[in-house]
Design a protein around this motif. Structure first.
Motif, mmCIF file in Angstrom:
data_model
loop_
_atom_site.group_PDB
_atom_site.id
_atom_site.type_symbol
_atom_site.label_atom_id
_atom_site.label_comp_id
_atom_site.label_asym_id
_atom_site.label_seq_id
_atom_site.Cartn_x
_atom_site.Cartn_y
_atom_site.Cartn_z
ATOM 1 N N GLU A 1 0.847 -1.200 0.000
ATOM 2 C CA GLU A 1 0.000 0.000 0.000
ATOM 3 C C GLU A 1 0.881 1.249 0.000
ATOM 4 O O GLU A 1 2.071 1.194 0.306
ATOM 5 C CB GLU A 1 -0.904 -0.016 1.231
ATOM 6 N N ILE A 2 0.258 2.376 -0.308
ATOM 7 C CA ILE A 2 1.010 3.626 -0.375
ATOM 8 C C ILE A 2 1.374 4.065 1.039
ATOM 9 O O ILE A 2 0.516 4.159 1.916
ATOM 10 C CB ILE A 2 0.181 4.722 -1.063
ATOM 11 N N ILE A 3 2.664 4.311 1.279
ATOM 12 C CA ILE A 3 3.115 4.787 2.593
ATOM 13 C C ILE A 3 3.345 6.293 2.551
ATOM 14 O O ILE A 3 2.765 7.041 3.331
ATOM 15 C CB ILE A 3 4.418 4.070 3.025
ATOM 16 N N LEU A 4 4.188 6.749 1.630
ATOM 17 C CA LEU A 4 4.425 8.194 1.512
ATOM 18 C C LEU A 4 3.595 8.744 0.359
ATOM 19 O O LEU A 4 3.618 8.202 -0.751
ATOM 20 C CB LEU A 4 5.905 8.484 1.232
ATOM 21 N N ARG A 5 2.856 9.814 0.650
ATOM 22 C CA ARG A 5 2.141 10.489 -0.428
ATOM 23 C C ARG A 5 2.409 11.979 -0.319
ATOM 24 O O ARG A 5 2.046 12.622 0.671
ATOM 25 C CB ARG A 5 0.649 10.195 -0.349
ATOM 26 N N VAL A 6 3.077 12.526 -1.316
ATOM 27 C CA VAL A 6 3.361 13.959 -1.370
ATOM 28 C C VAL A 6 2.508 14.512 -2.496
ATOM 29 O O VAL A 6 2.522 13.968 -3.602
ATOM 30 C CB VAL A 6 4.861 14.211 -1.661
ATOM 31 N N ILE B 1 1.566 16.449 2.752
ATOM 32 C CA ILE B 1 2.438 15.296 2.934
ATOM 33 C C ILE B 1 1.728 14.304 3.852
ATOM 34 O O ILE B 1 1.334 14.673 4.961
ATOM 35 C CB ILE B 1 3.767 15.732 3.579
ATOM 36 N N PHE B 2 1.534 13.086 3.365
ATOM 37 C CA PHE B 2 0.912 12.047 4.195
ATOM 38 C C PHE B 2 1.885 10.894 4.328
ATOM 39 O O PHE B 2 2.521 10.495 3.355
ATOM 40 C CB PHE B 2 -0.368 11.507 3.542
ATOM 41 N N ILE B 3 1.978 10.357 5.544
ATOM 42 C CA ILE B 3 2.722 9.111 5.708
ATOM 43 C C ILE B 3 1.815 8.144 6.443
ATOM 44 O O ILE B 3 1.322 8.465 7.538
ATOM 45 C CB ILE B 3 4.032 9.327 6.475
ATOM 46 N N ASN B 4 1.601 6.985 5.813
ATOM 47 C CA ASN B 4 0.760 5.963 6.425
ATOM 48 C C ASN B 4 -0.617 6.515 6.780
ATOM 49 O O ASN B 4 -1.194 6.157 7.801
ATOM 50 C CB ASN B 4 1.432 5.454 7.703
ATOM 51 N N GLY B 5 -1.100 7.472 5.978
ATOM 52 C CA GLY B 5 -2.417 8.027 6.228
ATOM 53 C C GLY B 5 -2.435 9.197 7.200
ATOM 54 O O GLY B 5 -3.464 9.846 7.365
ATOM 55 N N HIS B 6 -1.273 9.497 7.872
ATOM 56 C CA HIS B 6 -1.243 10.647 8.776
ATOM 57 C C HIS B 6 -0.876 11.893 7.985
ATOM 58 O O HIS B 6 0.086 11.882 7.231
ATOM 59 C CB HIS B 6 -0.206 10.442 9.881
ATOM 60 N N ASP B 7 -1.646 12.957 8.219
ATOM 61 C CA ASP B 7 -1.315 14.210 7.540
ATOM 62 C C ASP B 7 -0.204 14.909 8.317
ATOM 63 O O ASP B 7 -0.411 15.381 9.430
ATOM 64 C CB ASP B 7 -2.559 15.109 7.483
ATOM 65 N N LEU B 8 0.997 14.960 7.732
ATOM 66 C CA LEU B 8 2.148 15.535 8.443
ATOM 67 C C LEU B 8 2.537 16.891 7.880
ATOM 68 O O LEU B 8 3.602 17.412 8.184
ATOM 69 C CB LEU B 8 3.342 14.583 8.344
ATOM 70 N N THR B 9 1.682 17.466 7.040
ATOM 71 C CA THR B 9 2.048 18.703 6.363
ATOM 72 C C THR B 9 2.476 19.781 7.359
ATOM 73 O O THR B 9 3.419 20.523 7.111
ATOM 74 C CB THR B 9 0.868 19.227 5.538
#
Lengths: 303, 526
Positions: free
Chosen positions: B270-275, B330-338
């Motif tokens: 599954e997608i882990i990092l999403r920028v 920026i999302f990692i593992n579904g967490h919004d870390l922006t």
């Protein structure tokens, strides 16, 4: 009209010692030495000038003594900051304090006076009448008849600009400040360049100091450099050492000095008029910082 | 030794043993033997490579020759005369010049000013003779076919051009031997052939070129003879024409190395990092990231290629929270870390920074202190006692790391700077891997490491992928990207201009994208 001429004369007299010290500071600035000892060098120069002139009865000897006095501080700076590699800032502070203490002490020991020493035997530097310039109606009164050292300072601007920008020495001098490692790998020892810069700074500060006690007035007073060495430092940092910029800034400072004197004639308390040069320095810093931040935001629009 | 390379132009006089280093031994206090009785001869007009792992003694050997280090024993013969250089000046006067790894130029000066600095032509009145200086520099530029403007300010030049200025500086001083320390480390793939062409022209003009390199392909392509050092001793000097990459590698490390990383096809996770659509401007207001979008899946390694300064640095900073994006998320593992703090981000990101001594570690702190950084706040083992640092536990943790990652160190309280580069990187990598984060951000993880350590780090990266981590690998080493990654994204002027599966592209194509972006790629490849 009289007022304007008086003001301009005051400006030149006020600018001269600061200009000479700042030109000295320009050399150390380019060489990458954080030299804050101009204040002490000016004071030592002023004291030695009065001393030399008093005992020899010759202003020329006085000036030579001033150079020797300021150079001795340069040599101390070189010994500590360059040879022994102590911190430049601490060394500079120590030298400034030393100069203030030593001149006060010697003033009391040698002349037995406190505060200020003046004597008819102190021979001042002469004024120079320039034959042709003196004929010009109003400008002649400003351009001619100034103290020798005023012309000396003007000449010093030309010589310094030439040395810094036109000679191999200047190329190496600036290289020492920009990137000493590069200069070293080019086969030139940066320490030598810095030593030369500090010696030149000593000579110029000595000349500036001599003007204080043999030109501006004809006496030596405790702490008579009165922050001019610091203003010179501010001027140098403001224009990144450029001699022409230094000349311009110190003229502004001199103008403030002249205005202060003028205001004194109008019954403004001396404590306030004395602030004028320092206020001018702060204003110059403000204007400069504003211009720089505007230039920065301007360049980002292009990008 | 003594076999005649055939490339030499026949009109050149043969001076067989031009420089001879005889039985050079150099020991650094207290008892590190950097060079142990090394004898090498360099012939006039040859390109001679010196290869070896980090710490093999190649830089020390060159510095002894150049006069920066004084050997304990042994002598340097120039022709048949014994010489000893006391400074760079002595060496240059004798005709030996060195182009350093870190380029020493003055950005405020023009090319010609940099070249003549320290040996300026003067007019009769002692002023700088600008016309003569410029003329002399232009003459060298023409003579050796360097494509460079003598009046250009060095601060505006590319790294490759600055390297040319360094070489010009030596040519202006008429050296006959040029020593180049890792000359290609700072170049992009398309700039390397140009440097090699220039070095060959210098050889044709009779100059001797000694160069130090890690890259065996380059060494084989460029040099006439190759000297291999291992642990301060000379293994052999061999003609390039009669050796191979694997033979050189074996001589360097004393064992066989695997050069191709095994890339097993993995089912996509599954997608882990999403920028998404990240924009960033630096403090000067210059746009550094433009609409950057990127995904990394579990069990996947995505590589970022690009010439340095095209936004990789800023992308890393925005991901770890050192800088904040102007737009995008920026999302990692579904967490919004922006907008998350750095500490919050570190709950999800393991990060190996590019600069070991500045960002990744504190070189003046101890190994143990470096090992527990981040763990001291986020690892259960330490985070329980918030106000007290349990140094005994830190020592045990460091010991565990030493075993698991085979770090060569003496004690946990040893200063970090006393470790070799490879071991420093093992501590940093170990610290980050033990955090066990789903996303791994690696910025130049093998830069400056020797062959053995590089291989170790790459193996670790591959293992992490197999363990299902999402990995973003930023590297200037294209071969590294091609041997490790599943996909390669190319950054050019702050944007991602290409994002392709590694198997569907090649080195030349990626190199072209790096230099010209994607649209103009057909234009030219100089």
């Amino acid at each position: 009209m009289r007022i304007v001429i008086g003001l301009l004369n005051g400006m030149l007299a006020g600018a001269t010692p600061v200009l000479l010290a700042a030109l000295g500071g320009a050399f150390t600035f380019y060489a990458g030495v954080f030299n804050i000892a101009m204040e002490g060098m000016l004071l030592a120069g002023a004291f030695c000038a009065a001393l030399g002139s008093f005992f020899s009865g010759s202003w020329v000897i006085g000036v030579l003594c001033a150079i020797a006095g300021a150079l001795s501080l340069s040599v101390l700076f070189i010994l500590f900051a360059i040879v022994l590699k102590t911190d430049e800032f601490v060394t500079g502070i120590a030298l400034n304090l030393f100069a203030a203490g030593a001149t006060t002490y010697l003033l009391r020991q040698l002349f037995g006076v406190r505060g200020a020493f003046t004597d008819p035997a102190i021979q001042p530097m002469p004024r120079l009448e320039i034959p042709l310039l003196a004929q010009i109606p109003l400008a002649g009164e400003v351009l001619s008849g100034q103290n020798v050292m005023v012309y000396g300072a003007a000449l010093a601007v030309l010589v310094c600009a030439w040395l810094i920008f036109r000679t191999p020495f200047g190329l190496r001098l600036r290289a020492a400040g920009y990137n000493a490692a590069s200069l070293e790998s080019s086969g030139v020892r940066p320490a030598r360049v810095r030593i030369a810069a500090l010696l030149i700074c000593g000579v110029l500060c000595g000349l500036g100091g001599a003007f204080l006690s043999l030109g501006y007035v004809r006496l030596f007073a405790e702490g008579m450099s009165a922050g001019r060495g610091w203003i010179a430092l501010a001027a140098v940092i403001l224009v990144n050492g450029n001699p022409w910029g230094v000349a311009l800034i110190t003229l502004v400072f001199g103008l403030a000095d002249g205005l202060g004197l003028l205001a004194q004639g109008l019954n403004v308390p001396a404590q306030f008029t004395g602030m004028a040069p320092y206020l001018a320095t702060l204003i110059a810093l403000f204007v400069y910082a504003r211009r720089k931040s505007r230039a920065r935001s301007g360049s980002s629009i292009q990008a | 030794m003594g076999n005649n390379p055939t490339h030499l132009p026949s009109f050149l006089p043969r001076v067989p043993e031009f420089i001879t280093l005889h039985q050079i031994t150099k020991t650094f206090p207290p008892n590190v033997v950097a060079l142990d009785g090394v004898s090498v001869s360099f012939e006039a007009g040859e390109i001679h490579a010196v290869v070896g792992e980090n710490g093999a003694g190649k830089s020390t050997l060159m510095k002894v020759l150049y006069g920066l280090y004084r050997p304990d024993r042994g002598q340097i013969l120039l022709g048949n005369q014994s010489v000893r250089f006391h400074s760079a000046n002595d060496a240059i006067a004798a005709g030996v010049g060195m182009v350093h790894q870190e380029i020493l130029l003055i950005p405020e000066y023009t090319v010609w000013q940099n070249v003549v600095l320290g040996a300026e032509p003067r007019t009769r009145w002692g002023t700088l003779d600008v016309a003569r200086a410029r003329g002399a520099v232009q003459a060298k530029i023409d003579a050796f076919g360097f494509n460079i403007d003598p009046d250009a300010p060095v601060g505006e030049l590319s790294v490759a051009a600055r390297q040319k200025v360094e070489i010009l500086k030596l040519l202006y001083r008429d050296v006959s031997v040029l020593i180049l320390d890792e000359p290609t480390a700072v170049l992009t793939p398309l700039e390397v052939p140009q440097l090699f062409a220039e070095l060959r022209r210098l050889r044709a003009a009779g100059k001797t070129i000694l160069f130090i390199s890690h890259h065996l392909d380059e060494v084989l392509e460029l040099s006439d003879r190759i000297t291999v050092l291992r642990r301060g001793k000379k293994v052999d000097t061999v003609p390039a024409a009669s050796t191979s990459k694997s033979e050189l590698a074996r001589m360097m490390v004393g064992r066989e190395l695997m050069f191709t990383a095994r890339r097993a096809a993995q089912p996509k996770g599954e997608i882990i990092l999403r920028v998404e659509g990240v924009y960033y401007r630096d403090k000067q207001g210059v746009s550094r990231l433009r609409d950057v979008s990127l995904t990394v899946r579990a069990g996947e390694i995505v590589g970022i290629a690009g010439v340095e300064g095209n936004g990789q640095y800023e992308l890393v900073n925005v991901l770890v929270g050192l800088e904040h994006a102007e737009a995008g998320s920026i999302f990692i593992n579904g967490h919004d870390l922006t907008h998350a703090s750095i500490l919050e981000r570190r709950r999800h990101i393991a990060f190996v920074a590019q600069d070991r001594s500045k960002l990744a570690a504190s070189v003046s702190a101890s190994v143990a202190e470096n090992a527990i950084m981040t763990h001291h706040r986020l690892n259960e083992m330490f985070a329980r006692r918030r106000w007290r640092l349990d140094m005994r536990q830190a020592g045990a943790f460091t010991e565990q790391m030493r075993k698991q990652f085979t770090v060569a160190m003496s004690r946990p309280d040893q200063p970090f700077r006393a470790l070799s580069g490879g071991n420093q990187q093992k501590v940093i990598l170990g610290r980050e891997l033990l955090l066990e984060r789903p996303f791994l951000l690696l910025d130049q993880p093998t830069r400056g490491l020797d062959v053995g350590s590089t291989e170790y780090v790459r193996e670790q990266i591959a293992q992490q992928r197999d363990a299902g981590r999402a990995i973003l690998l930023i590297s200037s080493d294209l071969e590294e990207l091609f041997s490790l990654t599943d996909r390669i994204a190319v950054m050019y002027r702050g944007a991602i201009v290409a994002d392709v599966p590694t198997a569907q592209t090649d080195l030349e194509q990626v190199g072209a994208w790096m230099l010209q972006g994607r649209n103009q790629r057909t234009a030219q490849s100089a």
